[in-house]
Write a protein that holds these residues in place. Sequence first.
Motif, short mmCIF file in Angstrom:
data_model
loop_
_atom_site.label_atom_id
_atom_site.label_comp_id
_atom_site.label_asym_id
_atom_site.label_seq_id
_atom_site.Cartn_x
_atom_site.Cartn_y
_atom_site.Cartn_z
N GLU A 167 0.82 -1.21 0.00
CA GLU A 167 0.00 0.00 0.00
C GLU A 167 0.86 1.27 0.00
OE1 GLU A 167 -2.48 -3.33 1.16
OE2 GLU A 167 -0.51 -2.63 1.85
N ILE A 168 2.06 1.17 0.57
CA ILE A 168 2.97 2.32 0.56
C ILE A 168 3.35 2.66 -0.87
CG2 ILE A 168 5.27 3.10 1.23
CD1 ILE A 168 5.00 1.53 3.78
N ASP A 169 3.63 1.64 -1.68
CA ASP A 169 3.97 1.86 -3.08
C ASP A 169 2.80 2.50 -3.83
OD1 ASP A 169 5.90 0.27 -1.98
OD2 ASP A 169 6.15 -0.99 -3.73
N CYS A 177 4.96 9.80 -7.55
CA CYS A 177 6.36 9.37 -7.38
C CYS A 177 6.80 8.48 -8.54
CB CYS A 177 6.54 8.61 -6.07
SG CYS A 177 6.56 9.66 -4.60
N GLY A 178 7.97 8.75 -9.08
CA GLY A 178 8.58 7.86 -10.05
C GLY A 178 9.34 6.77 -9.31
N TRP A 179 10.01 5.90 -10.09
CA TRP A 179 10.70 4.78 -9.43
C TRP A 179 11.87 5.26 -8.59
CZ3 TRP A 179 15.78 3.53 -9.98
CH2 TRP A 179 16.48 4.09 -11.07
N ARG A 180 12.53 6.35 -9.00
CA ARG A 180 13.65 6.86 -8.20
C ARG A 180 13.16 7.38 -6.85
NH1 ARG A 180 14.75 8.57 -13.39
NH2 ARG A 180 16.72 7.84 -14.31
N GLU A 181 12.10 8.18 -6.88
CA GLU A 181 11.56 8.70 -5.63
C GLU A 181 11.00 7.58 -4.76
OE1 GLU A 181 10.78 9.78 -8.61
OE2 GLU A 181 11.65 11.80 -8.71
N LEU A 182 10.37 6.59 -5.41
CA LEU A 182 9.79 5.48 -4.66
C LEU A 182 10.86 4.67 -3.94
CD1 LEU A 182 7.36 3.69 -3.91
CD2 LEU A 182 7.71 2.45 -6.06
N PHE A 184 14.51 5.43 -3.60
CA PHE A 184 15.47 6.18 -2.79
C PHE A 184 14.79 7.07 -1.75
CE2 PHE A 184 17.97 5.27 -6.64
CZ PHE A 184 19.08 4.69 -6.06
N GLY A 185 13.63 7.61 -2.09
CA GLY A 185 12.97 8.51 -1.16
C GLY A 185 12.18 7.82 -0.07
N ILE A 186 11.71 6.59 -0.34
CA ILE A 186 10.86 5.89 0.63
C ILE A 186 11.50 4.59 1.11
CG2 ILE A 186 8.61 4.80 0.99
CD1 ILE A 186 7.44 6.77 -1.04
N HIS A 187 11.67 3.64 0.19
CA HIS A 187 12.10 2.30 0.60
C HIS A 187 13.53 2.27 1.13
CE1 HIS A 187 8.76 -0.38 -0.45
NE2 HIS A 187 8.46 0.51 -1.38
N PHE A 188 14.43 2.98 0.48
CA PHE A 188 15.82 2.93 0.93
C PHE A 188 15.96 3.50 2.34
CE2 PHE A 188 20.42 3.95 0.79
CZ PHE A 188 20.88 2.71 0.43
#
Length: 276
Positions: A167-169, A177-182, A184-188
């Motif tokens: 659900e976070i994704d 959010c693009g894949w970079r923001e998704l 590096f900005g969230i999951h990492f």
Amino acid sequence: MKKGFGNRIIVGLVIALTAVTHWLLFYIIIINSFKTKAEASKLSLSLPAEWVAWDNYKYVLTYKDFIFLRSMLNSLIITAVTMAVLVLVASMTAFVLVRRKNRFTGFIDKLILAGLIAPLSIIPTYWMLSKLGLANTMPGLILVEIALMFSYATMLYKGYIATVPREIDEAAILDGCGWRELFFGIHFRLMKPITATVIILRAFVVYNDFSNPMYFLSGSKSSTVQLCVYTFQTTYGTDWGHLFAAIVLVSLPPAVLFLIMHKRIMDGMVMGAVKG
């Protein structure tokens, strides 16, 4: 009740025995690093009759035109670069494998799992590094270390990412959010505990590695600190006083790293083991 009490006593005795043996080893190393060569060769538990701590440590630090310090710097560089690349590549690979399920990810999963089982083959690896112009170089050794640890690190990251709700994704994508923001900005950022676990467990292996530098840095001036420490042992004897002083100095960087990151280690191990 009696059975439980007896088990607790046994567990307590085992823990106490382990603590004593470990601290005894540290005591032997440290106390003998303060002794003369003749006295240190006895490997006794007694205090030094003559304290030569400064002489021993100065000898190690200035050994063969400061080769010990250069070797330690090489080991730190190899460890730092290996960990940086390993964390980035393994975390991104794990993220894709967990979030994108298809026939290709299943096959890649099996290849990564095979990497945990397949041993390192020295001659083909050295031949490949020679063809790439990386034989007997630090970049070549770094690639070997990353390849050996990639499967283990990816599996740890996969187990951790599997605990993060999808659900976070979905919410992030709806917000644009693009894949970079998704990633590096969230999951990492959410991966900090497991990243600390990967670094602390694998950094010790790279820093203390003896065999791979011996094979893949053979004849190179970029000696690692473990190979340098080995030179204190010769065919005709071992200079125990200087050897123990070198071991104490070599142990300082891992000890500092552990003190900095130990709070996150258990969190990463426990959360990464929930699923996967």
